[in-house]
Each structure stands twice: as C-alpha cells, then as structure tokens.
Design a protein around this motif. Structure first.
Motif, PDB file in Angstrom:
ATOM      1  N   THR A   6       0.831  -1.203   0.000  1.00  0.00           N
ATOM      2  CA  THR A   6       0.000   0.000   0.000  1.00  0.00           C
ATOM      3  C   THR A   6       0.865   1.252   0.000  1.00  0.00           C
ATOM      4  OG1 THR A   6      -0.116  -0.051   2.387  1.00  0.00           O
ATOM      5  CG2 THR A   6      -1.898  -1.098   1.203  1.00  0.00           C
ATOM      6  N   GLU A   7       2.118   1.092   0.292  1.00  0.00           N
ATOM      7  CA  GLU A   7       3.047   2.228   0.256  1.00  0.00           C
ATOM      8  C   GLU A   7       4.326   1.747  -0.381  1.00  0.00           C
ATOM      9  OE1 GLU A   7       2.937   5.577   1.368  1.00  0.00           O
ATOM     10  OE2 GLU A   7       0.823   5.068   1.285  1.00  0.00           O
ATOM     11  N   LYS A  95     -11.739  -7.982   8.939  1.00  0.00           N
ATOM     12  CA  LYS A  95     -11.019  -6.716   9.125  1.00  0.00           C
ATOM     13  C   LYS A  95      -9.529  -6.896   8.829  1.00  0.00           C
ATOM     14  CE  LYS A  95      -9.267  -2.869  10.609  1.00  0.00           C
ATOM     15  NZ  LYS A  95      -8.085  -3.160   9.788  1.00  0.00           N
ATOM     16  N   GLN A  99      -7.242  -5.286   5.622  1.00  0.00           N
ATOM     17  CA  GLN A  99      -6.049  -4.450   5.774  1.00  0.00           C
ATOM     18  C   GLN A  99      -4.800  -5.125   5.205  1.00  0.00           C
ATOM     19  OE1 GLN A  99      -5.140  -3.134   9.766  1.00  0.00           O
ATOM     20  NE2 GLN A  99      -3.337  -1.992   9.109  1.00  0.00           N
ATOM     21  N   THR A 105      -7.723  -0.077   3.684  1.00  0.00           N
ATOM     22  CA  THR A 105      -7.474   0.429   5.038  1.00  0.00           C
ATOM     23  C   THR A 105      -8.509   1.451   5.495  1.00  0.00           C
ATOM     24  OG1 THR A 105      -5.949   2.046   4.120  1.00  0.00           O
ATOM     25  CG2 THR A 105      -4.992   0.005   4.932  1.00  0.00           C
ATOM     26  N   LYS A 108     -11.675   0.635   9.674  1.00  0.00           N
ATOM     27  CA  LYS A 108     -10.779   0.924  10.809  1.00  0.00           C
ATOM     28  C   LYS A 108     -11.007  -0.016  11.990  1.00  0.00           C
ATOM     29  CE  LYS A 108      -9.304   4.629   8.619  1.00  0.00           C
ATOM     30  NZ  LYS A 108      -8.040   4.565   7.869  1.00  0.00           N
ATOM     31  N   GLU A 109      -9.957  -0.160  12.763  1.00  0.00           N
ATOM     32  CA  GLU A 109     -10.063  -0.959  13.983  1.00  0.00           C
ATOM     33  C   GLU A 109      -9.993  -0.044  15.199  1.00  0.00           C
ATOM     34  OE1 GLU A 109      -7.557  -4.450  14.388  1.00  0.00           O
ATOM     35  OE2 GLU A 109      -7.110  -3.830  16.447  1.00  0.00           O
ATOM     36  N   MET A 110     -11.029  -0.085  16.030  1.00  0.00           N
ATOM     37  CA  MET A 110     -10.985   0.706  17.252  1.00  0.00           C
ATOM     38  C   MET A 110     -11.078  -0.220  18.474  1.00  0.00           C
ATOM     39  SD  MET A 110     -13.438   3.755  18.762  1.00  0.00           S
ATOM     40  CE  MET A 110     -13.589   4.697  17.277  1.00  0.00           C
ATOM     41  N   TYR A 172     -11.308   9.276  12.516  1.00  0.00           N
ATOM     42  CA  TYR A 172     -10.944   7.858  12.510  1.00  0.00           C
ATOM     43  C   TYR A 172     -12.176   6.953  12.398  1.00  0.00           C
ATOM     44  CZ  TYR A 172      -8.498   3.562  13.684  1.00  0.00           C
ATOM     45  OH  TYR A 172      -7.982   2.293  13.649  1.00  0.00           O
TER      46      TYR A 172
ATOM     47  N   PHE B  37      -4.138   6.408   8.861  1.00  0.00           N
ATOM     48  CA  PHE B  37      -3.588   6.698  10.175  1.00  0.00           C
ATOM     49  C   PHE B  37      -2.364   5.789  10.372  1.00  0.00           C
ATOM     50  CE2 PHE B  37      -7.874   8.027   9.980  1.00  0.00           C
ATOM     51  CZ  PHE B  37      -7.997   9.123  10.810  1.00  0.00           C
ATOM     52  N   ILE B  39      -1.531   3.356  12.188  1.00  0.00           N
ATOM     53  CA  ILE B  39      -1.632   1.895  12.298  1.00  0.00           C
ATOM     54  C   ILE B  39      -2.205   1.263  11.030  1.00  0.00           C
ATOM     55  CG2 ILE B  39      -1.873   2.069  14.793  1.00  0.00           C
ATOM     56  CD1 ILE B  39      -4.788   1.267  14.470  1.00  0.00           C
ATOM     57  N   ASP B  40      -2.628   2.085  10.075  1.00  0.00           N
ATOM     58  CA  ASP B  40      -3.137   1.535   8.816  1.00  0.00           C
ATOM     59  C   ASP B  40      -2.018   1.129   7.865  1.00  0.00           C
ATOM     60  OD1 ASP B  40      -5.770   1.980   9.563  1.00  0.00           O
ATOM     61  OD2 ASP B  40      -5.792   4.013   8.743  1.00  0.00           O
ATOM     62  N   TYR B  41      -0.820   1.642   8.127  1.00  0.00           N
ATOM     63  CA  TYR B  41       0.262   1.409   7.171  1.00  0.00           C
ATOM     64  C   TYR B  41       0.675  -0.057   7.158  1.00  0.00           C
ATOM     65  CZ  TYR B  41       0.858   6.354   6.203  1.00  0.00           C
ATOM     66  OH  TYR B  41       0.645   7.637   5.790  1.00  0.00           O
ATOM     67  N   ASN B 219      -7.993   5.654  17.620  1.00  0.00           N
ATOM     68  CA  ASN B 219      -7.038   4.760  16.957  1.00  0.00           C
ATOM     69  C   ASN B 219      -5.998   4.323  17.983  1.00  0.00           C
ATOM     70  OD1 ASN B 219      -6.619   7.571  16.821  1.00  0.00           O
ATOM     71  ND2 ASN B 219      -4.807   7.306  15.562  1.00  0.00           N
ATOM     72  N   PRO B 220      -5.895   3.029  18.219  1.00  0.00           N
ATOM     73  CA  PRO B 220      -4.904   2.577  19.202  1.00  0.00           C
ATOM     74  C   PRO B 220      -3.518   3.107  18.847  1.00  0.00           C
ATOM     75  CG  PRO B 220      -6.340   0.779  18.544  1.00  0.00           C
ATOM     76  CD  PRO B 220      -6.664   1.922  17.643  1.00  0.00           C
ATOM     77  N   ARG B 297       6.188  -2.840  12.651  1.00  0.00           N
ATOM     78  CA  ARG B 297       4.944  -2.233  13.140  1.00  0.00           C
ATOM     79  C   ARG B 297       4.733  -2.664  14.588  1.00  0.00           C
ATOM     80  NH1 ARG B 297      -0.757  -3.833  13.446  1.00  0.00           N
ATOM     81  NH2 ARG B 297      -2.136  -2.200  12.679  1.00  0.00           N
TER      82      ARG B 297
END
Lengths: 228, 786
Positions: A6-7, A95, A99, A105, A108-110, A172, B37, B39-41, B219-220, B297
């Motif tokens: 993704t990057e 989830k 990701q 992405t 999101k995970e909270m 978020y 964010f 943690i998404d990377y 976001n954690p 990570r």
C-alpha cells in the motif's frame, strides 16, 4: 505474511500537493479497488516468508517445515463488485484480511470487540462488523467497504453532506459511520431522526460528533431522493 | 484586551471568518477512508512487535530465558531490558516526573510494558513467543485504593523516589512536609485562611469525588517505521515513521537523527484530547527496524490503550462565606492518585497551580494535597478534563445558593472579581452577557433542591457553572504564504487531529486577501515549520493572528508588485504575435490606492477598475511572519484578570423509582471572543459536553483490588456515550472581541470540561449527593431504596 504494497518505501519524497475533493477521493478509492489482484500468484509462508508458486507447494512446505502450524487456505471474496482470491488462515477476521491482504485500510479498527462500529462493512445489504466476522465465513457474500461506497458517484450527496457538516473531527471512526449510514439509506431512503439514531447507535465517536451525522444524513437523503 | 496591535484586528465586516459549513481541507479523505492513520500502514516485508505486558500490578522480572521463544519459527528478534540498544534509549516525548529507564524490568501496573520486546513475522507469532518466555517474577505488594495507600501501615510500593523534579512534578511547592511512605505533599497557601473563616457568617463542608477517566484515543497508539536511502536529504539512511504523535522532533531526538532525515508524512493523527504523551509502541519501531533491517509495526491493543486522561481524587472542601454569599475562605484538602512513576502532574499538583480559585474575589485560599503513589496506571501528559478541580468552586457556589436560598448565578456574580484584578469589584462584561443569554436559553427559573416534580412525577434538577478560558499559547508561530502562479498557498505541517485549525488559518488568509476560502491552497508538508495548533483552541486563534499578519504582508507585496508591473510592463515576447498590449488600469497609481476584494485587485477610488489577482500580478511572491500575539490575560495570573468567559447549564429529570437520569437539556453560552469557524466550534462544544456527560453518568475504571488487575479496560465494559445517550446541546455564542488573538478571539480550550455539572443537577433534583458516575444503582442507594 503476504502484505499488499500500500506504500512504496522511500518514494514518497518530495510530497506533492493533493487536494482532497469528492472527485479526487472518488478516483483514489477506485484505484485502491483496482489494485486488488483477482488471482493469487504467490503463496507466502507466514513463518519463514518463503514464497511458493501454488497452494499445494505451500501446503507441502507446511507439512515438512511447520507441521504444527495452521495451513492457510484460499478463499474467494466478492468485494466492491470484484472477485478476488485471498490467502487466509482460518482465524483471520475480515477486518484483518481487508487491511493486510487487500489494502482496504478505510475499514478501521478501534475496539476489536464488535462494539464501536469503526470496522463496519456492508455484507449482503446489511451492515456487519468486520472485526468479529471470520474471513472464511464471507465466501459467497457480497461485501461493500467504504472504498466501494466512495468510488460510486451516486453516493456523492452523502459524502458531501458529511464534509459540509463536519460529521467528523479526528475522522478515525468516520468511514464506519458513513458505511452504516449508506446501509440505512439503502433500506430507508427517507429515514426519520429516530431511525438514524437507532441505526448509528452501534457506532462510537470519541469526538462526540453524533448530532452532525443526523444533520448530514437527513440532508443527503433529501438530495439523493431529488437526484433519483 | 482585544486585537489592537494586529493588522485589521478591529475588522468589522467578515465574509469568511465565522462562516459555517466550510468543508475541512482533509474532510473528503477522512470520510472516504482514503485517510491513513499510523496503524493503517502496511509495508512490504513488515515485521510486527509486541511488548511483554505485566500480568501483575507491581512486580519485577528477576530473570528471563528467551530460548524457547526464539526457537519459534517466525520469531526474528527478541530484545530485553538488559540489551545495550534498550539501555541507550531515552524518550524525548512530552512527559512529566522523574525519568525512569526507557524500559526496565519493573512493572508498576498491570498491563505495563516490561522487560522484553518480541519481533516476529506476524502478531500471532509475537503472542506465542511471549507465552513461551520463561519468566521469573518477583511479585510485590500493590496499591489500588489510594485512601488505604496513604495510611501509615500501608506497604510502600515504590523504591525511594528518584527525586528529579519533572515539569510541575509533585512536591515542588517548597516548604512541603517531607515525603512519607507512599505520600508526597503539595501545599499552597495564599492570604490568611484563619482570618477568612473568622470573617465568615457561614461555613460549609463537603466532599467531592473526581473519578478516574480513561483516555479515549479512537485509533490505538502505535507506529510503523523503516529506514531507507534517499537522495533528497544527503548521505546516510533516513528514518521514516508513521504513527508518531504531532511533531517528529521527539523521534528525531530519540534516535539522534537530523530532523531533515526524519520523515513522517502521514496527515492523520486521530483524536488526542490533549493527551500528547508518546507511548512506547510509538517510539520503539525505529530501533527494531534498524536491528532487523526490515520495517516494523508495533501497535497497542485496545486493552493496552486504557491509560488515564485524568486520575482519581478525593476532595474535602471547607468554605466560609458571608450572609451576602461572598466567599471569605476556601480550604481545599485532597487525596490524589499520583499514579505510577512519571505520571503527569496535571491531575495532581499541576491543577493546584492552574488557578482553580483565581476567578474569586476571595484571596484566602489553602490547598493541601496528598499525592499517593499507586499501581493504578499512568496519566501521560494532560487531558481533556484538566484542570479538573474547577468544579470544587462550582459546588461551593451551588451549596452557598442552597444555604441562602438564592440563585447560584447571583452567588457566582457576587464572588466573581472584576476584569483587572481580584480586588476589582466591577462586573466582567463577558460574564454578564453570558448569563443574560443563558437565562433566556434555559428559561432559567431556580428552585431549591428536591422541590420540583415534573408532571410525569420525576424530580427536576438544574445546575450552572462558569469558567474563564485558559490560554496555553505562549509560543510563537512561523507563518509562510506564497502567491504562486496567481494562487495563494499556505504551507503547513501535519498531521491533523480534528480541530480544523488549518482551516481557521486559511479562512483568515482568504478574509484578508479578499479571496474565497476555496481559493487558498493548503500545502501540507511535514518539513514545514508552521503548525497552526498548539495549546488548545487558543493555539489556533494565536496562530491565526500570526497568519493574519503574514497575509497582510503578502497583500502589501502584491499591491506593490501590481504597481511595479503596471508601470513597467514586460516587453512583447515572441509569443505575443503582434497583438497590442492592454495598458494596466493601475498605471501611475500607488500601492495605497489599491485594495483586494472578490478575487480582484481594484482601485479604491474607482472600484469598477479591477483585475483578477492572477492577471494583476504575474510574479511569484512570498511573505513570512514570525511571532505571536500579545500574551493573553490568563497567562498573566491564570484567572486573576478576566476577559472572555463562558457558562454551561444542565437540566435533568430523575426517576426515583428506577434511578434513571435523563438530561433534559444541556446549554452552553460561550464567548470565544470571535467565532473563527462556526461548525467546528459547535462540534468542539458538543464534544466536551459529551465527554463530561460520560464522566458523570457512565464511565468508571474498575479494578480487582485483590490482584490490582484492571477489570473493564475494553469498550464493552467501559461505557462511553453513544448516539442514543446524548442530548442535543443548545448553544449560544457571543463575540465580545475581548480575546488577545486574531480579531479578539480567544478560543474556548478546556474551560467547558466539567466533572460535576450534571452531578449538581442531580443533587438539585433529589437533594442528596451521588458521586460520579451517577449510575441508577448509586442513585437508588443514595435515596435509600436499595
């Protein structure tokens, strides 16, 4: 672990000007979906990172090198109107799969406990929590993520209204809210305030933007009906 | 104070500033999930890391054998506290108190990072490796109940304190009793407390419980880091990290990396709520990435994210006052949770110095605090609710009103000093305006506790509080604006955390240059120095002041360039193809003859003579401004002088059969000086009122006192308000223009955060106190029904 790129490392300099508008984010969302390969071409061992050309070769490797490990399997998911093969272990949640395997992405995970709604996706027309749904249970289901919603022009009124009314602060949790709102509008194109509250009561926003969502969804509902 | 020294500080007409519904510059990225964010990377070949977390509330790892864990396929690295790489780490993130080693073998609370870090191909393998560690623990007595911990026979839980005073650390007041057992003392005395009580006609005493409150990062916390070669920043490897907080300087310092070779491009930080402390998961990844040669990570789970945004405190108050309601003495005694070593002094002694009683005329104030070491957990820096003992004064006002059968608003008015000093008897105009509007907003009709029943038989209660706005923006800002190819660019660093500060600044630029909000291009670049935030809402108004100055410098340069180009038109080029050049309407004029509006440069005396900006000036222009607005009054005495104020109101209905509390109305009348961006101002007020609601009705941090284990550090059992819980907040804004920053704005900052507005309304309904969180069972117990 076979992670999606993704990057690209080290290629981000220098930063370029990006204006986030409905048009540019619609294109970006479509690009993210477009990047998902329909077929698996490499099969990576989760323990030693060795890569194989087929599942049977990977399975043979597990048998000889990691006999106690759980062998991953291939599942076919239908996400954002595209079929794709994914290599997952049986305990992987949707989830985690979105990701780490598909680069989606926006989900999101909270809480990681099925409480906060940030990981909401639409499955067969219903909002579900991807952090408590196993990926292997999702075969044969029609899944739409926030990227799929963002890529469709018909959802512009909803996204515009969210931005116009600041139905976000840190942002978020916002995709989870918006996915739930989309599912609500699909079911009730003209929702009442009470229906909105009920539908979004499983989405938690630490920033306290709750009233903003009601305003935004009401406005979007009207515009979507006018445009229909 | 008002914005008297800045350019256009007294501007009367606003086209852009204060306008609602201007979408955030990054809102589309957030709404569509495009925003990433930390943690998404997910980057190629990325490894995962996890800390060993203590299962005990107070324990030491005596020894660890990592042999079995290392043998697990997929484990790449295991680092312990004895490793030189770890010993050499020092944190430069915002923190308080004495410095402990970055990671050692001592865990001061259950769930604390301790002794070992595992790096593996995925998180499942990390967890398995942690399970396979052979650990020898020395379990020590723990302390969860701070009232027990202050007793002489309580076990002392901490080794002799490392007495390095941190910023605002406990026990720095001077003349305090020496530390004893688990207790550090922090006493502050002003005036003559005995004379104050002697002067009083009445004395009331009451207790307050200030509950602990968990930080609520959506976001954690965590980060992803990698090292790479790049040709932009010279030789040597660059460190790229995503997920570190705010400015990357702390990480740059920690790893002794030049700032220009420390990259954090991500624009999205998530909610912070003024909790700026870097977590270990945000700091460790560069080291692990360097050791393994691969991206790493490290992300906390939700359970690992339950730090404090405020700590527990028990207060006993004694207040003397005259028949008129005028307070003559305040004696504030409290037992505060000091938390683990390195916990923030906001929440303890920092709050004492924050001026909780400085808005009063009374100057006989004694604050005595016992700060008790505990194994409850850590509060990193500050939080949404700090300073949070302000409601000790709110309760005094309420109780005096009850005692004298008077309206608490009148009692507040009697006790509030004037604008210039604590001896100033004149009214504060902003306060007077707020309560006048507040009474209308709430249809205010005061009644004594337990005397009003609604038609549905529930009891009705109401409450009121006031506050000044604390200002934290002491630092300067460096603003840079550029006219490039006819477009105005505003350069700023990210990442953003939801207060729409960049947008406020862009609105000011548009206002000053006669442009539209959408005309301003925001260039987000992590290498930029300018950041529009810093110190709550007042930080935004202060940076907006600097940006306003910069915009006016750019405007002057634009007008000078327009005249210069008009008087000296470029000669025809080979691309003119013989077409005649149109003479500029500005030829022969002076810069002061011109102005800018509607996207054009025009002649003041003849407004019809206008040229679009991009045509009026061809060259590129820069303007910079470094500085800050005049210091806010608050910084010169923390409430001993007053300008902008705000008030909050609450109405509840209490069902005495079920114990259920319904908030009928939350009202806020606030004077931010000048509204900068209406939609986000409204939203921030909703946020703080819902935070406060959660604290008073729902949120509770529970422990098993026998083991010291946290019982509800998850989002199922730790309740925060949902959409079905929150009432609408009725808001009314005033614009006194009395603040120090842009156009007289001051921001609201933490001032509306409260711990007892709803609790007081409940008391006003049922006539007995219920400590927060006022859950139905506690209300029924208070009523003697269970």
């Amino acid at each position: 672990m076979n992670e999606v790129k993704t990057e690209k490392l080290g290629e981000a300099w220098p930063s370029v000007e990006v204006r986030y508008t409905h048009e540019t984010t619609q294109v970006m969302a479509a690009e993210v979906i477009e990047k998902i390969p329909p077929l698996l071409t490499e099969f990576r061992c989760a323990y030693c990172e060795r890569v194989f050309g087929s599942l049977s070769e990977l399975q043979a490797h597990y048998t000889s090198e990691h006999p106690d490990a759980v062998v991953p399997r291939i599942i076919t998911l239908h996400i954002n109107s595209r079929y794709c093969q994914v290599l997952v272990e049986p305990h992987w949640t949707l989830k985690r799969t979105l990701q780490y395997r598909l680069g989606l992405t926006g989900t999101k995970e909270m809480c990681d406990k099925g409480v906060c709604g940030s990981c909401t996706v639409i499955m067969d027309g219903r909002p579900i929590l991807s952090c408590t749904t196993l990926a292997v249970e999702c075969e044969g289901k029609d899944i739409q993520t926030i990227e799929g919603i963002a890529a469709e022009l018909k959802n512009k009124p909803l996204i515009d209204a969210y931005c116009k009314w600041d139905a976000m602060q840190c942002g978020y949790c916002t995709p989870g809210f918006l996915v739930t709102a989309k599912a609500l509008l699909d079911k009730f194109p003209e929702p009442t305030e009470e229906q909105i509250k009920e539908a979004l009561s499983g989405n938690i926003c630490s920033c306290g933007t709750y009233p903003r969502h009601i305003t935004a969804i009401m406005e979007a509902s009207e515009k979507m009906r006018q445009g229909a | 104070m008002a914005d008297l020294v800045g350019a256009n500080g007294q501007r009367e007409n606003f086209r852009i500033v204060g306008k609602p519904n201007t979408p955030g510059k990054l809102s589309y990225a957030l709404a569509t999930g495009i925003a990433k964010f930390g943690i998404d990377y997910v980057v190629p070949n990325m490894l995962h890391a996890k800390f060993l977390r203590s299962p005990y509330a107070n324990a030491k790892v005596v020894s660890v054998d990592v042999t079995k864990a290392k043998a697990i396929p997929g484990v790449v690295d295991i680092v312990t506290w004895e490793d030189e790489d770890i010993k050499n780490l020092n944190s430069f993130g915002e923190s308080f108190g004495p410095k402990r080693p970055w990671l050692d073998n001592y865990a001061e609370h259950e769930g604390a990072e301790v002794a070992v870090i595992v790096v593996a191909e995925n998180e499942d393998i990390c967890e398995e490796a942690l399970r396979q560690l052979d650990l020898d623990w020395e379990v020590r007595p723990h302390l969860i109940d701070i009232k027990e911990g202050r007793k002489q026979d309580a076990p002392v839980i901490r080794e002799p304190a490392n007495e390095i005073p941190g910023l605002g650390g406990p026990g720095m007041g001077g003349g305090n009793p020496p530390r004893k057992g688990n207790v550090t003392y922090s006493n502050l005395v002003a005036g003559d407390i005995e004379a104050g009580f002697h002067e009083a006609d009445h004395v009331i005493e009451y207790d307050l419980y200030l509950p602990p409150f968990a930080c609520r990062f959506p976001n954690p916390s965590g980060s992803v880091a990698w090292w790479s070669d790049d040709f932009y920043a010279g030789e040597g490897r660059s460190l790229h990290i995503e997920g570190a907080v705010r400015e990357r300087k702390a990480i740059s310092n920690m790893y002794r990396m030049p700032l220009e070779k420390t990259v954090q491009e991500g624009l999205f930080m998530g909610g912070k709520y003024c909790d700026w402390g870097l977590r270990k998961s945000q700091e460790i990844t560069p080291l692990l990435a360097k050791r393994t040669g691969r991206p790493v990570r490290c992300v906390n789970t939700r359970e690992e994210s339950f730090d404090f945004i405020m700590k527990e405190r028990y207060m006993h108050m004694k207040v003397g006052f005259k028949d008129s309601g005028l307070i003559t003495a305040v004696d504030d005694y409290s037992i505060a949770d000091g938390g683990v070593e390195g916990s923030s002094s906001f929440g303890t002694s920092g709050d004492q110095r924050y001026g909780p009683y400085n808005t009063l005329k009374c100057q006989n104030i004694r604050q005595r605090m016992e700060i008790v070491d505990s194994n409850r957990g850590k509060m990193y820096v500050s939080g949404q609710h700090c300073p949070f003992n302000w409601d000790s004064g709110t309760m005094a006002v309420y109780l005096i009103a009850e005692e004298l059968n008077r309206d608490p608003i009148d009692i507040a008015r009697i006790n509030l000093h004037g604008p210039t000093s604590q001896s100033d008897p004149t009214p504060v105009p902003s306060f007077e305006a707020c309560v006048e509007e507040g009474k209308k907003l709430m249809n205010w009709s005061w009644h004594k506790a337990g005397t009003k029943r609604l038609p549905d038989s529930r009891l009705h209660g109401m409450s009121f509080r006031y506050q000044m706005c604390p200002r934290h923006a002491f630092s300067g800002y460096e603003s840079k604006l550029e006219l490039r190819d006819g477009v105005v660019h505003m350069a700023t660093q990210g990442p953003i955390f939801g207060v729409f500060a960049v947008e406020c600044n862009a609105m000011v630029v548009a206002e000053e240059l006669g442009l539209e909000y959408d005309d301003i291009s925001i260039d987000f670049d992590y290498r930029e120095k300018f950041s529009p935030v810093g110190g709550g809402a007042d930080g935004t108004t202060a940076s907006a002041w600097v940006t306003k100055e910069c915009a006016n410098i750019l405007k002057q340069r634009i007008l000078e360039a327009v005249i210069e180009e008009a008087d000296n038109p470029a000669p025809p080029s080979m691309f003119s193809f013989g077409q005649p050049q149109v003479p500029s309407p500005f030829k022969g004029l002076k810069p002061e003859d011109l102005d800018m509006a509607d996207g054009k440069v025009f002649v003041k005396a003849e407004p019809s003579k206008g040229v679009p900006l991009a045509q009026a000036v061809k060259r590129n222009l820069f303007a910079t401004y470094s500085g800050m607005p005049p210091l806010a009054l608050w910084t010169q005495g923390m409430g001993r002088m007053l300008d902008t104020m705000n008030t909050a109101y609450c109405e509840v209905a209490v069902d005495t059969e079920t114990g259920e509390v319904e908030i009928l109305k939350l009202g806020v009348v606030a004077d931010p000086g000048k509204i900068m961006r209406l939609t986000s101002l409204e939203s921030q007020i909703d946020q703080v009122m819902y935070f406060s609601q959660g604290c008073q009705l729902l949120e509770d941090f529970c422990y098993d006192e026998r083991t010291g284990v946290k019982l509800n550090n998850n989002m199922i059992d730790y309740k925060i308000p949902t959409m079905l819980d929150v009432p609408d907040v009725d808001r009314h804004f005033l614009e006194s223009r009395a603040g120090n920053a842009a156009y007289g704005a001051s921001g609201i900052s933490h001032s509306l955060a409260n711990t007892h507005l709803i609790i007081i309304a409940i008391h006003n309904a049922i006539g007995v106190w219920v400590d927060p969180p006022a859950t139905p069972d506690k209300i029924l117990e208070a009523l003697g029904k269970v």
